[in-house]
Design a protein around this motif. Structure first.
Motif, short mmCIF file in Angstrom:
data_model
loop_
_atom_site.label_atom_id
_atom_site.label_comp_id
_atom_site.label_asym_id
_atom_site.label_seq_id
_atom_site.Cartn_x
_atom_site.Cartn_y
_atom_site.Cartn_z
N ASP A 205 0.80 -1.22 0.00
CA ASP A 205 0.00 0.00 0.00
C ASP A 205 0.84 1.28 0.00
O ASP A 205 0.31 2.36 -0.31
N THR A 206 2.11 1.20 0.36
CA THR A 206 2.92 2.41 0.48
C THR A 206 4.25 2.35 -0.26
O THR A 206 4.99 3.34 -0.28
N SER A 207 4.59 1.22 -0.87
CA SER A 207 5.92 1.10 -1.46
C SER A 207 5.90 0.23 -2.70
O SER A 207 4.99 -0.59 -2.91
N VAL A 208 6.94 0.41 -3.52
CA VAL A 208 7.16 -0.42 -4.70
C VAL A 208 8.64 -0.82 -4.70
O VAL A 208 9.51 0.00 -4.37
N ARG A 209 8.91 -2.05 -5.06
CA ARG A 209 10.28 -2.52 -5.18
C ARG A 209 10.47 -3.15 -6.55
O ARG A 209 9.70 -4.03 -6.95
N VAL A 210 11.47 -2.66 -7.27
CA VAL A 210 11.79 -3.18 -8.60
C VAL A 210 13.18 -3.78 -8.55
O VAL A 210 14.14 -3.12 -8.12
N ILE A 211 13.32 -5.04 -8.96
CA ILE A 211 14.60 -5.73 -8.95
C ILE A 211 14.93 -6.15 -10.37
O ILE A 211 14.12 -6.81 -11.04
N ARG A 212 16.10 -5.76 -10.84
CA ARG A 212 16.53 -6.06 -12.20
C ARG A 212 17.92 -6.69 -12.15
O ARG A 212 18.82 -6.16 -11.49
N HIS A 213 18.11 -7.81 -12.84
CA HIS A 213 19.39 -8.50 -12.89
C HIS A 213 19.88 -8.57 -14.33
O HIS A 213 19.10 -8.85 -15.25
N VAL A 340 8.44 -2.01 -19.19
CA VAL A 340 9.30 -1.37 -18.17
C VAL A 340 8.53 -0.38 -17.30
O VAL A 340 9.09 0.18 -16.36
N ASP A 341 7.24 -0.16 -17.58
CA ASP A 341 6.46 0.86 -16.87
C ASP A 341 5.74 0.33 -15.63
O ASP A 341 5.06 1.10 -14.95
N VAL A 342 5.88 -0.95 -15.32
CA VAL A 342 5.10 -1.54 -14.24
C VAL A 342 5.36 -0.83 -12.91
O VAL A 342 4.43 -0.45 -12.19
N GLY A 343 6.61 -0.63 -12.54
CA GLY A 343 6.94 0.00 -11.27
C GLY A 343 6.41 1.42 -11.17
O GLY A 343 5.81 1.80 -10.16
N ALA A 344 6.61 2.21 -12.21
CA ALA A 344 6.16 3.60 -12.20
C ALA A 344 4.64 3.68 -12.12
O ALA A 344 4.09 4.54 -11.41
N ASN A 345 3.94 2.81 -12.82
CA ASN A 345 2.47 2.82 -12.78
C ASN A 345 1.95 2.48 -11.38
O ASN A 345 0.98 3.08 -10.90
N ARG A 346 2.59 1.51 -10.72
CA ARG A 346 2.16 1.17 -9.36
C ARG A 346 2.44 2.33 -8.40
O ARG A 346 1.64 2.60 -7.50
N ALA A 347 3.55 3.01 -8.59
CA ALA A 347 3.87 4.17 -7.72
C ALA A 347 2.83 5.26 -7.88
O ALA A 347 2.40 5.88 -6.89
N ARG A 348 2.38 5.50 -9.09
CA ARG A 348 1.35 6.53 -9.31
C ARG A 348 0.04 6.15 -8.62
O ARG A 348 -0.65 7.02 -8.08
N LYS A 349 -0.30 4.89 -8.63
CA LYS A 349 -1.52 4.46 -7.95
C LYS A 349 -1.41 4.68 -6.44
O LYS A 349 -2.35 5.13 -5.79
#
Length: 359
Positions: A205-213, A340-349
């Motif tokens: 509800d308050t955070s997003v974590r994006v992990i890329r390898h 690549v927009d998944v993290g940013a879209n969740r942050a906007r929500k």
């Protein structure tokens, strides 16, 4: 594109006179500790003009940036042991906002006081509380950032002003696939590897974590300049988003020498702190630091990493401000999402949900 995202993007091209819509009941970054020296610092945060300074005991203070006598910004004044002195008629205000001296008269008017803000210094970051009417007092302590104080890293940082809304900076930081196109001279590397990196996104509800390898990669220029890699590397990017700031841990190890799932892995580290605070609906402050772990020549390597980091942020600033200028020119338009927009879209929500909850 989701309804929430379309609403957020539309807000970014509204007239500056529109009502502000920022999440409240949050600690936002107001500055970096070393900014408070021998002069008051004036800064608009969430549409509120604020003056920052240190009291005689070294504690940070934050007042409304307006003298109650004739409205000159107190940031135009001077600092004294007792507080900040207005640069127009010399009224002196302490860190609690109380007038403690009126030159030329002994009586101090009872209404001679300035509204104050809760401000804290933690790990050399200055935090300021913006609460709703129900939560004018802080409900928690500001976040810690141990990489500034645990002795394992060296760091520096700076402050940028953006002529763009703060959520566009979030978008940029949550999507590091752009490195291969925007930052070819520094932390970029092969664009195809960035776009095809293994990625997972986690959120609550308050955070997003994006992990890329990015295993078995060619290290980019900044990495090879700072660390004695033997050849190809296994590279990672871990981004943690919260409304007021992001933590980004990037780095690399020699290929095949450790697991990228090992939180104690060695190699070359860049730990970035990114405080993103709206100035207005259309302008922003960006407070950043970069911490690194030199293996040798510590001062030289730190200086190189910080210099290269600043170059990348200069490049980002050009892109983001040009992006926003074009958004204003064209007005609200639908935007196409890619993977690549998944993290940013969740942050906007999350921002929209917290904004509505604090109305």
């Amino acid at each position: 594109m989701s309804t929430v995202q379309a609403h957020s993007l539309a807000n970014e091209v509204r007239s500056p006179s529109a009502m502000p819509s920022f999440p409240l009941n949050q600690w936002y970054v107001a500055g970096l500790a070393w900014e408070l020296k021998d002069k008051p610092v004036g800064r608009t945060l969430l549409n509120k003009p604020i003056v920052l300074f240190r009291s005689a005991d070294g504690q940070p203070a934050a007042l409304e940036d307006r003298c109650c006598h004739r409205a000159l910004p107190l940031s135009h004044g001077t600092l004294e042991e007792g507080g900040v002195r207005c640069g127009y008629h010399g009224l002196l205000f302490d860190s609690a906002g109380l007038c403690i001296e009126v030159p030329g008269q002994t009586r101090i008017p009872g209404k001679a006081k300035i509204p104050t803000y809760h401000v804290r210094e933690r790990d050399q970051i200055l935090w300021i509380w913006f609460g709703s009417s129900e939560h004018s007092e802080p409900t928690c302590e500001p976040p810690a950032y141990e990489f500034h104080s645990n002795g394992e890293y060296l760091f520096e940082g700076d402050v940028y002003h953006y002529d763009a809304p703060y959520q566009l900076i979030h978008d940029n930081l949550l999507d590091l696939s752009h490195l291969g196109y925007v930052h070819l001279r520094t932390i970029g590397g092969n664009a195809s590897i960035h776009m095809n990196a293994q990625m997972r996104v986690e959120s609550d509800d308050t955070s997003v974590r994006v992990i890329r390898h990015m295993p078995d990669s060619v290290p980019p220029p900044t990495y090879t300049a700072a660390y004695p890699f033997e050849g190809r590397v296994d590279r990672w990017q871990e981004i943690e988003f919260r409304v007021s700031h992001l933590r980004i841990w990037t780095g690399a190890i020699d290929a095949g020498t450790d697991s990228l799932e090992n939180p104690a892995r060695g190699g070359f580290h860049m730990r970035g702190f990114h405080g993103v605070t709206p100035e207005t609906e259309t302008t922003s402050h960006y407070f950043w630091t970069m911490a690194t772990n030199p293996k040798s020549n510590a001062s030289e390597v730190k200086a190189k990493v910080v210099e290269q980091t600043a170059l990348t942020f200069d490049e980002d600033k050009v892109v983001i401000e040009a992006q926003y200028k074009n958004m204003v020119t064209f007005g609200p338009q639908p935007m196409v999402d890619i993977h690549v927009d998944v993290g940013a879209n969740r942050a906007r929500k999350i921002i929209e949900q917290l904004r509505q909850a604090s109305c």
